[in-house]
Design an enzyme around this catalytic site. Sequence first.
Site, PDB file in Angstrom:
ATOM      1  N   GLU A  15       0.402  -1.512   0.016  1.00  0.00           N
ATOM      2  CA  GLU A  15       0.413   0.119  -0.134  1.00  0.00           C
ATOM      3  C   GLU A  15       1.219   1.308  -0.359  1.00  0.00           C
ATOM      4  OE1 GLU A  15      -3.125  -0.138   2.488  1.00  0.00           O
ATOM      5  OE2 GLU A  15      -3.390   2.315   3.348  1.00  0.00           O
ATOM      6  N   LYS A  22      -7.166  -0.521  11.933  1.00  0.00           N
ATOM      7  CA  LYS A  22      -6.495  -1.240  10.301  1.00  0.00           C
ATOM      8  C   LYS A  22      -4.830  -0.105  10.522  1.00  0.00           C
ATOM      9  CE  LYS A  22      -6.311  -1.783   5.898  1.00  0.00           C
ATOM     10  NZ  LYS A  22      -4.944  -0.663   4.752  1.00  0.00           N
ATOM     11  N   ASP A  67       5.213 -13.782  12.213  1.00  0.00           N
ATOM     12  CA  ASP A  67       3.672 -14.190  11.617  1.00  0.00           C
ATOM     13  C   ASP A  67       2.663 -13.462  11.982  1.00  0.00           C
ATOM     14  OD1 ASP A  67       1.097 -15.518  11.599  1.00  0.00           O
ATOM     15  OD2 ASP A  67       1.662 -17.008  13.058  1.00  0.00           O
ATOM     16  N   HIS A  94      -2.397  10.003  -0.102  1.00  0.00           N
ATOM     17  CA  HIS A  94      -2.859   9.155  -1.022  1.00  0.00           C
ATOM     18  C   HIS A  94      -2.797   8.730  -1.884  1.00  0.00           C
ATOM     19  CE1 HIS A  94      -3.581   5.011   0.413  1.00  0.00           C
ATOM     20  NE2 HIS A  94      -4.954   5.087  -0.855  1.00  0.00           N
TER      21      HIS A  94
END
Length: 427
Positions: free
Chosen positions: A82, A266, A282, A380
């Site tokens: 991203e 998030k 992990d 963004h």
Amino acid sequence: MTEKNTSRFRGFYKLSLKQRLDLLAATYALDDATLSALQCLDPTLADHMIENVIGIYGLPLGVATNFLINGKDFVVPMAIEEPSVVAGASYMARLVSESGGFHSSASPALMIAQIQVLEVTDLNKARQTLLSNKSELLEVAKSADPLLVELGGGPQDIEVRLFPESPVGPMLVVHLILDTVDAMGANAANSSAERIAPLVEEFTGGRVHLRIVSNLADRRLATSRCSISPAVLAFDGFRGDKVRDGIVEAWAFAAVDPYRAATHNKGIMNGIDAVIIATGNDWRAVEAGAHAYASRSGTYTSLSQWQVAENGDLEGKLELPLAVGTVGGSTRVHPTAKASLQLLGVKNARELAEIIVAVGLAQNLAALRALATEGIQKGHMRLHARQIAIAAGAQQGQIDGIAEQLVIDNDINIEHAKKLVHEIENK
Ligand code: MEV
């Protein structure tokens, strides 16, 4: 351009790929083998890592710069697809470094192994018997991983939880708490739980069913704090105190509303996962632990907290379970993970967790600052424009120009990008 082991690389993003690597190699004394390990995973090695291998899935590996954590400088490897995540973390780390940097801490690597026991006739008596035989249970558990014990870790405690009512009747759950030192610890936890299972059956008279690590690693917490003077937060006509207050208001939204908290968290995990992946850890385990921890009050909420301090500074704190290792798993197998750990120069898993939690806090700050001011899309989409240009078929040498044109035209979409590519091709 830089001092030895600094994390401040001004204009790093303007350098070519080769120049960035040369600079890192010179600053951190990286040898050729480490540099080439940053480039790719060998398919034959991948074939030994999982089953049915048919190829390699590449992710961009970037470095976040400017991280000053507990008085030490770090450039932090991040593997993520991203755009704007690495840039956001680096920029916020620079602002935070101007106010003393991040202050992080991590608890010992205490993991929980769970043993589910069914068909227990007297739950309270079984619990009592288990607790009065704790030393024997711990001794047997130690035999599952003597090396861990030699390294100063291993089984530490036994706890018992009772569920008088469950969909399959009364249930007793044993928690074996063990210190997994520098390993993520799932294997050590699972082996120890399997080792003591027969003894647990003997002491409870019940039937042991599952024996498995818990990813809600709430004894293994990492915390980071930062404070920033409002003057540092001012930009582009936005007053520093307004930006600060806007960030606190944005956080409050996540504090009360699970719908917002999911997106807020998030954003935190954007930073955390990227470092976890880069270092061969992990990320599913860490994701599971983070979101379960965010629900610990019974309502899902923000993992971070932001407030205005008495002196007017913006203060941030992030705390979450971080089961990460510097040994075991793919950390010492995957060449890029090894190179990433070398670049970080971490001494142990605790230090790695301290860095990762700081990156999560920086990432959260980047998102809240943008959301509370100009909105997320401006920065963004500017970075996203490059991906749109590539998707539209722009070739090397055309990508930056087309991305720039998309921004100038204020029309960052694939159709417009295709038109620009077509125009170049037909010039
Ligand atoms: C996007 O990947 C992450 C954000 O949505 C996080 C947030 O809203 O806080 C920008």
